[in-house]
Write a protein that holds these residues in place. Structure first.
Motif, PDB file in Angstrom:
ATOM      1  N   ALA A 113       0.831  -1.203   0.000  1.00 23.72           N
ATOM      2  CA  ALA A 113       0.000   0.000   0.000  1.00 23.72           C
ATOM      3  C   ALA A 113       0.868   1.255   0.000  1.00 23.72           C
ATOM      4  CB  ALA A 113      -0.917  -0.007   1.220  1.00 23.72           C
ATOM      5  N   ALA A 114       1.927   1.270   0.825  1.00 26.10           N
ATOM      6  CA  ALA A 114       2.816   2.427   0.870  1.00 26.10           C
ATOM      7  C   ALA A 114       3.468   2.656  -0.483  1.00 26.10           C
ATOM      8  CB  ALA A 114       3.877   2.230   1.949  1.00 26.10           C
ATOM      9  N   ASP A 115       3.830   1.568  -1.144  1.00 29.01           N
ATOM     10  CA  ASP A 115       4.453   1.678  -2.465  1.00 29.01           C
ATOM     11  C   ASP A 115       3.434   2.153  -3.510  1.00 29.01           C
ATOM     12  OD1 ASP A 115       6.746   1.127  -4.317  1.00 29.01           O
ATOM     13  OD2 ASP A 115       5.317  -0.312  -5.141  1.00 29.01           O
ATOM     14  N   MET A 116       2.262   1.595  -3.459  1.00 30.61           N
ATOM     15  CA  MET A 116       1.216   1.944  -4.429  1.00 30.61           C
ATOM     16  C   MET A 116       0.800   3.404  -4.318  1.00 30.61           C
ATOM     17  SD  MET A 116      -2.618   0.309  -4.818  1.00 30.61           S
ATOM     18  CE  MET A 116      -1.940  -1.332  -5.090  1.00 30.61           C
ATOM     19  N   TYR A 117       0.642   3.879  -3.079  1.00 31.95           N
ATOM     20  CA  TYR A 117       0.163   5.249  -2.870  1.00 31.95           C
ATOM     21  C   TYR A 117       1.296   6.239  -2.624  1.00 31.95           C
ATOM     22  CZ  TYR A 117      -4.253   2.794  -2.473  1.00 31.95           C
ATOM     23  OH  TYR A 117      -5.337   1.990  -2.730  1.00 31.95           O
ATOM     24  N   LYS A 118       2.537   5.740  -2.778  1.00 31.14           N
ATOM     25  CA  LYS A 118       3.734   6.582  -2.678  1.00 31.14           C
ATOM     26  C   LYS A 118       3.819   7.311  -1.330  1.00 31.14           C
ATOM     27  CE  LYS A 118       4.320   7.194  -7.648  1.00 31.14           C
ATOM     28  NZ  LYS A 118       3.453   6.053  -7.957  1.00 31.14           N
ATOM     29  N   PHE A 119       3.603   6.534  -0.266  1.00 31.44           N
ATOM     30  CA  PHE A 119       3.744   7.080   1.085  1.00 31.44           C
ATOM     31  C   PHE A 119       5.062   6.580   1.665  1.00 31.44           C
ATOM     32  CE2 PHE A 119       3.204   7.610   5.595  1.00 31.44           C
ATOM     33  CZ  PHE A 119       2.494   8.794   5.703  1.00 31.44           C
ATOM     34  N   ASP A 120       5.832   7.490   2.238  1.00 26.16           N
ATOM     35  CA  ASP A 120       7.150   7.180   2.788  1.00 26.16           C
ATOM     36  C   ASP A 120       7.030   6.188   3.945  1.00 26.16           C
ATOM     37  OD1 ASP A 120       9.697   7.097   3.828  1.00 26.16           O
ATOM     38  OD2 ASP A 120       9.936   9.268   4.009  1.00 26.16           O
ATOM     39  N   MET A 121       7.517   4.959   3.737  1.00 25.79           N
ATOM     40  CA  MET A 121       7.387   3.930   4.761  1.00 25.79           C
ATOM     41  C   MET A 121       8.155   4.246   6.040  1.00 25.79           C
ATOM     42  SD  MET A 121       7.294   0.238   2.864  1.00 25.79           S
ATOM     43  CE  MET A 121       8.773   0.520   1.896  1.00 25.79           C
ATOM     44  N   THR A 122       9.188   5.075   5.940  1.00 24.56           N
ATOM     45  CA  THR A 122       9.956   5.414   7.133  1.00 24.56           C
ATOM     46  C   THR A 122       9.176   6.340   8.063  1.00 24.56           C
ATOM     47  OG1 THR A 122      11.050   7.344   6.141  1.00 24.56           O
ATOM     48  CG2 THR A 122      12.091   5.194   5.815  1.00 24.56           C
ATOM     49  N   LYS A 123       7.999   6.792   7.608  1.00 25.18           N
ATOM     50  CA  LYS A 123       7.178   7.677   8.434  1.00 25.18           C
ATOM     51  C   LYS A 123       5.968   6.961   9.035  1.00 25.18           C
ATOM     52  CE  LYS A 123       8.510  12.064   6.319  1.00 25.18           C
ATOM     53  NZ  LYS A 123       8.054  13.304   5.660  1.00 25.18           N
ATOM     54  N   LEU A 124       6.009   5.629   9.056  1.00 27.54           N
ATOM     55  CA  LEU A 124       4.928   4.863   9.642  1.00 27.54           C
ATOM     56  C   LEU A 124       5.240   4.522  11.100  1.00 27.54           C
ATOM     57  CD1 LEU A 124       4.005   2.366   6.777  1.00 27.54           C
ATOM     58  CD2 LEU A 124       2.830   4.479   7.417  1.00 27.54           C
ATOM     59  N   ILE A 125       4.264   4.737  11.964  1.00 25.91           N
ATOM     60  CA  ILE A 125       4.366   4.382  13.376  1.00 25.91           C
ATOM     61  C   ILE A 125       3.222   3.422  13.689  1.00 25.91           C
ATOM     62  CG2 ILE A 125       4.322   5.210  15.763  1.00 25.91           C
ATOM     63  CD1 ILE A 125       5.239   7.945  14.729  1.00 25.91           C
ATOM     64  N   PHE A 126       3.549   2.244  14.182  1.00 25.23           N
ATOM     65  CA  PHE A 126       2.524   1.259  14.519  1.00 25.23           C
ATOM     66  C   PHE A 126       2.308   1.231  16.021  1.00 25.23           C
ATOM     67  CE2 PHE A 126       4.045  -0.220  10.394  1.00 25.23           C
ATOM     68  CZ  PHE A 126       2.842  -0.472   9.747  1.00 25.23           C
ATOM     69  N   GLU A 127       1.073   1.484  16.426  1.00 23.38           N
ATOM     70  CA  GLU A 127       0.787   1.485  17.853  1.00 23.38           C
ATOM     71  C   GLU A 127      -0.268   0.433  18.184  1.00 23.38           C
ATOM     72  OE1 GLU A 127      -2.189   4.889  19.103  1.00 23.38           O
ATOM     73  OE2 GLU A 127      -0.483   5.779  18.057  1.00 23.38           O
ATOM     74  N   VAL A 128      -0.066  -0.202  19.337  1.00 21.80           N
ATOM     75  CA  VAL A 128      -1.007  -1.223  19.789  1.00 21.80           C
ATOM     76  C   VAL A 128      -2.325  -0.546  20.103  1.00 21.80           C
ATOM     77  CG1 VAL A 128      -1.457  -3.041  21.457  1.00 21.80           C
ATOM     78  CG2 VAL A 128       0.889  -2.543  20.776  1.00 21.80           C
ATOM     79  N   THR A 129      -3.371  -0.976  19.452  1.00 24.82           N
ATOM     80  CA  THR A 129      -4.649  -0.299  19.547  1.00 24.82           C
ATOM     81  C   THR A 129      -5.264  -0.426  20.932  1.00 24.82           C
ATOM     82  OG1 THR A 129      -6.820  -0.080  18.508  1.00 24.82           O
ATOM     83  CG2 THR A 129      -5.995  -2.289  18.788  1.00 24.82           C
ATOM     84  N   GLU A 130      -5.977   0.615  21.347  1.00 26.08           N
ATOM     85  CA  GLU A 130      -6.617   0.622  22.653  1.00 26.08           C
ATOM     86  C   GLU A 130      -7.685  -0.467  22.727  1.00 26.08           C
ATOM     87  OE1 GLU A 130      -9.804   3.916  22.941  1.00 26.08           O
ATOM     88  OE2 GLU A 130      -8.216   4.736  21.695  1.00 26.08           O
ATOM     89  N   GLY A 131      -7.779  -1.092  23.883  1.00 25.09           N
ATOM     90  CA  GLY A 131      -8.797  -2.112  24.098  1.00 25.09           C
ATOM     91  C   GLY A 131      -8.390  -3.491  23.636  1.00 25.09           C
ATOM     92  N   GLU A 132      -7.242  -3.627  23.006  1.00 23.26           N
ATOM     93  CA  GLU A 132      -6.806  -4.935  22.533  1.00 23.26           C
ATOM     94  C   GLU A 132      -6.174  -5.707  23.690  1.00 23.26           C
ATOM     95  OE1 GLU A 132      -5.699  -7.878  19.422  1.00 23.26           O
ATOM     96  OE2 GLU A 132      -7.326  -6.566  19.990  1.00 23.26           O
ATOM     97  N   GLN A 133      -6.726  -6.848  24.008  1.00 22.11           N
ATOM     98  CA  GLN A 133      -6.184  -7.672  25.076  1.00 22.11           C
ATOM     99  C   GLN A 133      -5.007  -8.476  24.543  1.00 22.11           C
ATOM    100  OE1 GLN A 133      -8.908 -10.508  26.746  1.00 22.11           O
ATOM    101  NE2 GLN A 133      -7.471 -11.227  28.289  1.00 22.11           N
ATOM    102  N   ILE A 134      -3.824  -8.211  25.096  1.00 23.58           N
ATOM    103  CA  ILE A 134      -2.616  -8.890  24.637  1.00 23.58           C
ATOM    104  C   ILE A 134      -2.494 -10.220  25.359  1.00 23.58           C
ATOM    105  CG2 ILE A 134      -0.141  -8.693  24.285  1.00 23.58           C
ATOM    106  CD1 ILE A 134      -1.860  -6.600  22.847  1.00 23.58           C
ATOM    107  N   ILE A 135      -2.578 -11.295  24.608  1.00 20.43           N
ATOM    108  CA  ILE A 135      -2.521 -12.625  25.195  1.00 20.43           C
ATOM    109  C   ILE A 135      -1.079 -13.054  25.432  1.00 20.43           C
ATOM    110  CG2 ILE A 135      -3.141 -15.052  24.817  1.00 20.43           C
ATOM    111  CD1 ILE A 135      -5.455 -14.062  23.081  1.00 20.43           C
ATOM    112  N   ASP A 136      -0.192 -12.678  24.531  1.00 22.93           N
ATOM    113  CA  ASP A 136       1.180 -13.181  24.556  1.00 22.93           C
ATOM    114  C   ASP A 136       2.151 -12.015  24.369  1.00 22.93           C
ATOM    115  OD1 ASP A 136       3.616 -14.410  24.141  1.00 22.93           O
ATOM    116  OD2 ASP A 136       2.834 -15.935  22.793  1.00 22.93           O
TER     117      ASP A 136
END
Length: 254
Positions: A113-136
């Motif tokens: 998607a980043a390549d297709m829409y020409k969005f700089d991948m180095t500017k992506l921040i992935f955050e654990v979404t609120e309310g998600e119960q982490i099992i492991d």
């Protein structure tokens, strides 16, 4: 964390085919600011329904049958919309770690998607979404490690609620730690909350994790957090999320 082969195969087919969730998702964006530099450093992409319905409306329609594709669809939609709007800052994308069976495989649609829409991948921040119960926790560590190797930044959301244990912070070592709004609310009036934040600031400074205070709703909260050594902020006091719009922050009005 192990997933049955049938789920893995279905997940890959869904990602490649673009299987419909049964409803459209859209994205709202809320700015994240660096108060010292007086500028917007990132926008968080927040999922919305087809008519702008809130995240609660969307998550009521997510279940075990569609959560894997939903996680992928949100990433792609966030990147597509941000690119269309001309976003040139960092982009915070929430993700569901329990929907990631293999970090290397499940990141492919994001990269495409980043390549297709020409969005700089180095500017992506992935955050654990609120309310998600982490099992492991080990599974989340593997995801964070894989993403870091690819140059993506990682973030823990809602610290002070579900992620309030210090060992999570030291073991996962995210690039960014987002303080939960319940910890922020009226912090200027609560010495206990201030002490909690001071302790977190010390640990984050030692391991190189940036702290972001979310849910800012007053000048008093912002001023107190500045005194505690925090300068990254997000909240209604600065700007509300806007559907498919990159709102600005009027710094000269504060």
């Amino acid at each position: 964390m192990d997933f049955p082969d049938s789920i893995k195969q279905q997940t890959c087919r869904d990602c490649l085919s673009g299987q419909s969730l049964g409803f459209e998702i859209r994205m709202a964006f809320q700015p994240i600011v660096d108060w010292h530099k007086q500028h917007i450093v990132s926008y968080e992409a927040l999922v919305r329904g087809p008519e702008g319905q809130g995240a609660g409306w969307v998550f009521e329609r997510i279940n075990e049958d569609n959560r894997y594709y939903f996680d992928q669809a949100c990433r792609v939609k966030a990147i597509e919309t941000a690119a269309r709007l001309g976003c040139d800052t960092f982009l915070n994308i929430n993700f569901l770690p329990n929907a990631v069976y293999n970090p290397e495989t499940c990141i492919k649609a994001t990269i495409e998607a980043a390549d297709m829409y020409k969005f700089d991948m180095t500017k992506l921040i992935f955050e654990v979404t609120e309310g998600e119960q982490i099992i492991d926790k080990n599974h989340l560590q593997r995801i964070f490690s894989s993403y870091s190797k690819r140059g993506f930044k990682t973030a823990i959301d809602d610290y002070g609620s579900g992620f309030s244990r210090m060992d999570w912070l030291t073991d996962l070592r995210p690039d960014i730690l987002k303080l939960d709004m319940q910890l922020i609310r009226d912090i200027d009036q609560c010495h206990e909350k201030q002490n909690v934040v001071r302790d977190v600031v010390k640990v984050c400074n030692l391991q190189g994790t940036q702290i972001l205070a979310e849910g800012i709703e007053s000048k008093n909260e912002l001023d107190c957090l500045l005194e505690l050594g925090i300068h990254l902020f997000q909240g209604y006091y600065l700007a509300k999320p806007a559907l498919e719009e990159l709102v600005t922050v009027p710094f000269d009005e504060f």
